[in-house]
Design an enzyme around this catalytic site. Sequence first.
Site, PDB file in Angstrom:
ATOM      1  N   LYS B 103       0.879  -1.168   0.000  1.00 37.88           N
ATOM      2  CA  LYS B 103       0.000   0.000   0.000  1.00 37.88           C
ATOM      3  C   LYS B 103       0.911   1.212   0.000  1.00 37.88           C
ATOM      4  O   LYS B 103       1.564   1.515   1.007  1.00 37.88           O
ATOM      5  CB  LYS B 103      -0.925   0.018   1.221  1.00 37.88           C
ATOM      6  CG  LYS B 103      -1.756   1.292   1.269  1.00 37.88           C
ATOM      7  CD  LYS B 103      -2.585   1.436   2.526  1.00 37.88           C
ATOM      8  CE  LYS B 103      -3.142   2.858   2.588  1.00 37.88           C
ATOM      9  NZ  LYS B 103      -3.882   3.117   3.833  1.00 37.88           N
ATOM     10  N   GLY B 164      -8.235   9.435   9.544  1.00 36.64           N
ATOM     11  CA  GLY B 164      -8.579   9.557  10.962  1.00 36.64           C
ATOM     12  C   GLY B 164      -9.640  10.589  11.292  1.00 36.64           C
ATOM     13  O   GLY B 164     -10.006  10.741  12.457  1.00 36.64           O
ATOM     14  N   ALA B 190      -9.687   5.785   3.723  1.00 41.36           N
ATOM     15  CA  ALA B 190      -9.554   6.927   4.640  1.00 41.36           C
ATOM     16  C   ALA B 190     -10.797   7.802   4.674  1.00 41.36           C
ATOM     17  O   ALA B 190     -11.407   8.082   3.640  1.00 41.36           O
ATOM     18  CB  ALA B 190      -8.344   7.796   4.338  1.00 41.36           C
ATOM     19  N   GLY B 191     -11.141   8.210   5.878  1.00 42.21           N
ATOM     20  CA  GLY B 191     -12.250   9.127   6.078  1.00 42.21           C
ATOM     21  C   GLY B 191     -13.535   8.472   6.556  1.00 42.21           C
ATOM     22  O   GLY B 191     -14.445   9.152   7.015  1.00 42.21           O
ATOM     23  N   THR B 213      -9.523   3.072  11.922  1.00 42.73           N
ATOM     24  CA  THR B 213      -9.961   3.589  13.223  1.00 42.73           C
ATOM     25  C   THR B 213     -11.474   3.668  13.352  1.00 42.73           C
ATOM     26  O   THR B 213     -11.977   3.679  14.479  1.00 42.73           O
ATOM     27  CB  THR B 213      -9.344   4.976  13.504  1.00 42.73           C
ATOM     28  OG1 THR B 213      -9.619   5.842  12.410  1.00 42.73           O
ATOM     29  CG2 THR B 213      -7.847   4.864  13.703  1.00 42.73           C
TER      30      THR B 213
END
Lengths: 67, 257
Positions: B103, B164, B190-191, B213
């Site tokens: 990645k 995050g 992400a997001g 997360t």
Amino acid sequence: MIEVEVNGDEREFADGITLAELLDQLGTTQRGVAVAVDGQVVARGAWPEVVIADGAKVQILTAVQGG
Amino acid sequence: MADQVNMADPLVIAGHKLQSRLIIGTGGASNLAVLERALVESGTELTTVAMRRADTEGGSGVLELLRRLGIRLLPNTAGCRSAAEAVLTAQLAREALETDWIKLEVHADDRTLLPEPFETLEAAETLVADGFTVLAYTNDDPVLALRLAEAGCAAVMPLGAPIGTGLGIRNPHNIELITSRASVPIVLDAGIGTASDAALAMELGCDAVLLSTAVTRAQDPERMATAMRHAVAGGRLARLAGRIPQRFWAQASSPPR
């Protein structure tokens, strides 16, 4: 003695030390570790043959939890 | 039922079939036991790890966990600021973990953690030439996404919002532009904050969702992992089913007489 930068910290080792011996002294020879000397990856099989020069930069990386 | 649908509809990256369209990042979990329960519940078959100095605490535990669960490793280049740094980190990951999947992420600065587009493209070209299977983290920029695919990336992974933040998909139209012209799998990366964000990503035509997360820092990570599994499967089904067009005025669903 030679000065070697290991993961950013200056350390002293014996003249003519090989990468395998250096890693052994540091206790970081376990599975899942990879090493670069002066920005070049050194395959595990070549560790015993690579002699570390004075002023060399050694990076030792492993996998951790992360995004 | 959702599982049966997934069986017939695998995600294929570089010729490798994955039954789950949910990729999990291992960052943010309070401990390995919590992470394990969340990973199992998510159904993921591909999970990211970061590369760090070997003297860092907590090195080997996560690798043993992923190997035990039979989950494919996806090392990342998080923390790298330049193409050269990312290429070296990828080469070290390949040596350490015996996978050529990477990645690729090159961050521009600590405050936004946004992808640095020029360094990312340069690193992608170098890594593809070096035989890597590159999954590239990128902005929600449709042009850059095309360039990364042309450079030979195996998957292109646009962000929904900065890492995050949990802000969801800030520019759904851009994501749809990216998926509409995609020649490789598109992974929303992400997001993601909650399940509806993951479902929306799939409805917009993404092939998979990568999140960390949103699950690992949820109050109940295991339950959120379940929610994300269902959201990704539901969003995928809705995409395949074909939604009704949006209308300005009401339209009766039963005949007037």
